[in-house]
Design an enzyme around this catalytic site. Structure first.
Site, PDB file in Angstrom:
ATOM      1  N   ARG A 168       0.965  -1.258  -0.060  1.00  0.00           N
ATOM      2  CA  ARG A 168      -0.019  -0.096   0.090  1.00  0.00           C
ATOM      3  C   ARG A 168       0.958   1.144   0.020  1.00  0.00           C
ATOM      4  O   ARG A 168       2.216   1.013   0.221  1.00  0.00           O
ATOM      5  CB  ARG A 168      -1.059   0.116   1.404  1.00  0.00           C
ATOM      6  CG  ARG A 168      -0.312   0.027   2.463  1.00  0.00           C
ATOM      7  CD  ARG A 168      -1.124  -0.145   3.680  1.00  0.00           C
ATOM      8  NE  ARG A 168      -0.452  -0.284   4.950  1.00  0.00           N
ATOM      9  CZ  ARG A 168      -0.977  -0.390   6.091  1.00  0.00           C
ATOM     10  NH1 ARG A 168      -2.260  -0.529   6.085  1.00  0.00           N
ATOM     11  NH2 ARG A 168      -0.093  -0.520   7.308  1.00  0.00           N
TER      12      ARG A 168
ATOM     13  N   CYS B 244       1.542   8.742  -5.448  1.00  0.00           N
ATOM     14  CA  CYS B 244       1.920  10.021  -5.245  1.00  0.00           C
ATOM     15  C   CYS B 244       0.871  11.131  -5.282  1.00  0.00           C
ATOM     16  O   CYS B 244      -0.012  11.178  -5.908  1.00  0.00           O
ATOM     17  CB  CYS B 244       2.813  10.355  -6.458  1.00  0.00           C
ATOM     18  SG  CYS B 244       3.273  12.191  -6.754  1.00  0.00           S
TER      19      CYS B 244
ATOM     20  N   ASN C 183      -5.716   6.739   4.194  1.00  0.00           N
ATOM     21  CA  ASN C 183      -5.415   5.966   5.617  1.00  0.00           C
ATOM     22  C   ASN C 183      -3.792   6.485   5.944  1.00  0.00           C
ATOM     23  O   ASN C 183      -2.762   6.319   5.038  1.00  0.00           O
ATOM     24  CB  ASN C 183      -5.337   4.219   5.396  1.00  0.00           C
ATOM     25  CG  ASN C 183      -5.126   3.771   6.717  1.00  0.00           C
ATOM     26  OD1 ASN C 183      -5.928   3.821   7.486  1.00  0.00           O
ATOM     27  ND2 ASN C 183      -4.011   3.208   6.659  1.00  0.00           N
ATOM     28  N   GLU C 184      -3.615   6.982   7.145  1.00  0.00           N
ATOM     29  CA  GLU C 184      -2.218   7.096   7.565  1.00  0.00           C
ATOM     30  C   GLU C 184      -1.467   8.000   6.640  1.00  0.00           C
ATOM     31  O   GLU C 184      -0.518   7.392   6.234  1.00  0.00           O
ATOM     32  CB  GLU C 184      -1.735   6.060   8.230  1.00  0.00           C
ATOM     33  CG  GLU C 184      -2.380   5.257   9.289  1.00  0.00           C
ATOM     34  CD  GLU C 184      -1.433   4.148   9.928  1.00  0.00           C
ATOM     35  OE1 GLU C 184      -0.835   3.539   9.381  1.00  0.00           O
ATOM     36  OE2 GLU C 184      -1.868   3.821  11.045  1.00  0.00           O
TER      37      GLU C 184
ATOM     38  N   CYS D 180       5.667  15.838  -9.347  1.00  0.00           N
ATOM     39  CA  CYS D 180       5.884  16.479  -8.249  1.00  0.00           C
ATOM     40  C   CYS D 180       7.197  17.604  -8.658  1.00  0.00           C
ATOM     41  O   CYS D 180       7.117  18.913  -8.186  1.00  0.00           O
ATOM     42  CB  CYS D 180       6.876  15.544  -7.167  1.00  0.00           C
ATOM     43  SG  CYS D 180       5.589  14.831  -6.356  1.00  0.00           S
TER      44      CYS D 180
ATOM     45  N   GLU E 208      -7.658   3.230  15.241  1.00  0.00           N
ATOM     46  CA  GLU E 208      -7.123   1.663  15.673  1.00  0.00           C
ATOM     47  C   GLU E 208      -6.503   1.646  16.852  1.00  0.00           C
ATOM     48  O   GLU E 208      -5.713   2.422  17.507  1.00  0.00           O
ATOM     49  CB  GLU E 208      -6.191   1.503  14.420  1.00  0.00           C
ATOM     50  CG  GLU E 208      -6.704   1.610  13.028  1.00  0.00           C
ATOM     51  CD  GLU E 208      -5.646   1.563  12.008  1.00  0.00           C
ATOM     52  OE1 GLU E 208      -4.638   0.957  12.430  1.00  0.00           O
ATOM     53  OE2 GLU E 208      -5.838   1.746  10.820  1.00  0.00           O
TER      54      GLU E 208
ATOM     55  N   TRP F   2       5.420  -6.012  10.560  1.00  0.00           N
ATOM     56  CA  TRP F   2       6.200  -4.949  10.358  1.00  0.00           C
ATOM     57  C   TRP F   2       7.707  -5.209  11.133  1.00  0.00           C
ATOM     58  O   TRP F   2       8.577  -4.505  10.601  1.00  0.00           O
ATOM     59  CB  TRP F   2       5.755  -3.457  10.628  1.00  0.00           C
ATOM     60  CG  TRP F   2       4.311  -3.609   9.785  1.00  0.00           C
ATOM     61  CD1 TRP F   2       3.214  -3.158  10.612  1.00  0.00           C
ATOM     62  CD2 TRP F   2       4.001  -3.665   8.357  1.00  0.00           C
ATOM     63  NE1 TRP F   2       2.177  -3.045   9.900  1.00  0.00           N
ATOM     64  CE2 TRP F   2       2.546  -3.470   8.740  1.00  0.00           C
ATOM     65  CE3 TRP F   2       4.536  -3.879   7.439  1.00  0.00           C
ATOM     66  CZ2 TRP F   2       1.921  -3.566   7.312  1.00  0.00           C
ATOM     67  CZ3 TRP F   2       3.789  -4.007   6.187  1.00  0.00           C
ATOM     68  CH2 TRP F   2       2.537  -3.934   6.207  1.00  0.00           C
TER      69      TRP F   2
END
Ligand code: GLA
Ligand code: ZN
Length: 667
Positions: free
Chosen positions: A110, A114, A148-149, A160, A305, A314
């Site tokens: 995930r 960009c 998300n986050e 960019c 969460e 992780w």
């Protein structure tokens, strides 16, 4: 309906798309039976919601949300833009970020997107609009989570580059102004045409710090505008729903205040470390994370969460939460201003990258010890929900926090061991142990109502902030400043005046010379002759109107003032020229608490925290033992137990390991 975001309740993160549909109703009915009130769904489900370009399939989500509605559960939908599907990244590879060395951030699990990609913007807006339109009137849906986050990607793609050039141009207007602001004359870095300007590609290990700081600010703006496109659509279709975003793992380079500005409520993903080896710090760093989150919008917040089982994947797996830990850390979150706490996740995933980040129910699908604890917690929260609704924390102390400072200090590390956020942790921990509640707010926010403001390392300092702090002290406030204050202007250039620069007048002191002592330990001696350790940095102070209150005790600067206090208008300004060990802060803050009659719950043992929420339903004192051993606090008469009721006799109250007491104070 936006008012629903103020309910005190428990939720779960659930991924209907990960489970056979035959399991849904059993899951949802168990949620209901357990006392769960909210479910977050949808973030990451893009490939199921839009299996091919412009081919939408909401039928499965309809069926799962209908079931949730039937069981009376409320739903928050996450926009799925953190996981662009394969058809999108294959047909429109500009979605993928590019690292500094030109490598592509390919889809892995995930966040392969960009924020400035035109395709991401286009398709991200489309799926958001489709979802918002479809679920605007769904009886279960109460709110939305953007993406998300969010995090910083440091993308170097063409989009960019183009966007960065436009951003810099809009800010500085002319190349002459840009070259002056960034001081590019040093080492022949001057730009002669706009085309020469790029995002920092790396290669060269060092870059112009002014460029790097602006590149960060540019990325902050990119995240904000990416999010704003989603917010505009959700507001258009779902004006009744609230919007949040789930922040995570502090400190972040992301400017949470900028992202938070357009939200109704901030959320945090809270995974306190389960290791007993971290027991001394986890409750305090957690308390800070919660206070930081409450500060994002200066109001109560959500946990989107929450720790439910052994975290892993992780990294090698952490310990499973000790009995009582899941419950105690939820109450800690509520005690510090969380209203809804959503647990990650209902059941551990059997597939994908996160199989060993454990949920409430294990792979076996047999609810066990942790689930039983969770069920008990749901009952308790539901018992107090109505009475806690609308209650808030009110504090007299604030710590100023700023991503600008963190980023600028990371761009140019000042000394070995000098860490902006760790220094905030130390002061916050000291206050928390003293039982003094504090807010952590964005530097520049109004300071009304505070008696004491602690401003760690305002390294990049502009005139409005300096003027605001001067005015705060002049009006009677106590201001605490630390080393590396007033060093830079907003362009990240060093100021040519004695430090602490714009705050020298208020501090009544100047830095004659400094010594970045790093991890070496030096001696600090207070007015009573007590010696403390100090490190990281030693400013050798020359008081002007200030009085020294501590001196260095060793090295060539022995006897030179290290900490000063200056009467300023009706208030006072302390300047700390060094970073003292925690016991020095504790002694000083305890003295200030006495002098200024700060509200405080004194006598807290190790790992025990006390906070108060006040509201229409009463005044609630939360006492939490976030520790593996029994601890005791002493209480005056007059408290009643909020859970279950009953008077608490005056005197000693024992708190079991991970014990929680919620006590009602008489008005
Ligand atoms: C984050 C994410 C979740 C999950 C957890 C656990 O907080 O938002 O999707 O991955 O971490 O790693
Ligand atoms: Zn990019």
């Amino acid at each position: 309906m936006r008012d629903k975001m103020n309910n005190v309740q428990i939720g779960v993160d659930y991924y209907p798309e990960h489970w056979d549909e035959s399991m849904w109703e059993a899951d949802i009915s168990l949620m209901k039976e357990t006392g769960v009130k909210v479910v977050r769904v949808g973030e990451f489900a893009w490939s199921r919601l839009e299996p091919a370009e412009a081919v939408y399939d909401f039928a499965w989500l309809d069926r799962s949300l209908d079931l949730m509605a039937r069981y009376g559960l409320q739903v928050v939908i996450g926009t799925p833009t953190a996981t662009p599907p394969r058809w999108l990244t294959t047909a429109y590879p500009d979605v993928l970020p590019v690292f500094a060395d030109g490598r592509t951030f390919h889809p892995g699990v995930r966040h392969h997107r960009c924020y400035n990609s035109r395709s991401l913007r286009l398709f991200g807006a489309r799926i958001t609009a489709e979802l918002a339109r479809r679920y605007a009137g769904h009886p279960a849906v109460i709110g939305w989570q953007t993406d998300n986050e969010f995090g910083m990607l440091d993308c170097h793609c063409d989009a960019c580059n183009e966007a960065f050039r436009a951003w810099v141009r809009a800010k500085y207007d002319s190349l002459a102004a840009l070259n002056a602001a960034w001081g590019t004359v040093v080492w022949s870095g001057e730009y002669g045409t706009w085309e020469e300007l790029t995002v920092p590609y790396g290669g060269s290990p060092h870059q112009n710090p002014s460029l790097l700081l602006d590149y960060q600010r540019f990325q902050w703006d990119a995240v904000v505008s990416f999010q704003q496109e989603q917010i505009d659509l959700i507001r258009q279709y779902c004006p009744e729903h609230f919007i949040t975003h789930n922040f995570h793992s502090y400190p972040q380079r992301l400017d949470q205040y900028a992202v938070g500005a357009a939200l109704d409520v901030a959320s945090f993903d809270y995974y306190p470390n389960t290791s007993p080896l971290k027991q001394e710090t986890t409750p305090y760093s957690g308390a800070l994370s919660l206070d930081v989150t409450r500060g994002i919008k200066r109001r109560n917040f959500w946990i989107m969460e929450q720790l439910s089982g052994s975290p892993g994947c992780w990294m090698p797996m952490w310990r499973t939460p000790h009995p009582g830990m899941i419950r105690a850390y939820v109450w800690q979150a509520i005690a510090r201003g969380a209203d809804t706490v959503v647990h990650f996740r209902w059941r551990s995933a059997v597939a994908g990258a996160e199989q060993f980040w454990h949920g409430l129910i294990d792979h076996s699908n047999v609810p066990g010890r942790r689930f039983a604890e969770f069920a008990g917690l749901c009952g308790e929260v539901n018992e107090l929900s109505e009475r806690l609704k609308g209650s808030v924390l009110q504090h007299e102390v604030a710590i100023l926090h700023s991503h600008e400072q963190k980023v600028a200090l990371d761009i140019q590390p000042q000394a070995e061991g000098f860490d902006y956020y760790e220094n905030i942790k130390l002061v916050h921990r000291s206050l928390t142990k003293l039982g003094i509640g504090c807010d952590v707010i964005h530097a520049g926010e109004p300071l009304d109502g505070y008696k004491l403001v602690i401003a760690p390392s305002l390294y990049v300092l502009d005139e409005p902030l300096a003027a605001q702090l001067e005015a705060f002290a002049a009006a009677g406030g106590t201001l605490l400043l630390t080393p590396r204050t007033g060093v830079k202007n907003p362009d990240n250039l060093c100021v040519m005046s004695p430090l602490p620069g714009l705050l020298s007048r208020a501090a009544g002191v100047t830095v004659a010379e400094y010594d970045p002592v790093g991890r070496e330990t030096h001696a600090l001696v207070d007015g009573e002759g007590r010696t403390y350790a100090c490190s990281q940095w030693c400013d050798l102070l020359t008081p002007d109107t200030a009085e020294p209150v501590a001196w260095y005790g060793d090295d060539f600067f022995a006897g030179i003032p290290a900490v000063t206090a200056n009467r300023f208008g009706a208030g006072q300004v302390y300047y700390f020229g060094t970073f003292a060990e925690e016991s020095y802060w504790t002694a000083l803050l305890a003295r200030l608490a006495g002098e200024q009659e700060l509200q405080r719950f004194a006598g807290l043992p190790d790992g025990v925290q006390a906070t108060v929420r006040r509201g229409p339903g009463g005044r609630f004192l939360f006492l939490l033992n976030l520790n593996r051993v029994t601890q005791t606090v002493t209480l005056p008469a007059g408290y009643r137990r909020a859970l279950g009721g009953g008077e608490v006799p005056a005197g000693e109250l024992a708190l079991a390991p991970f014990g929680v007491e919620i006590l009602e104070l008489p008005e």
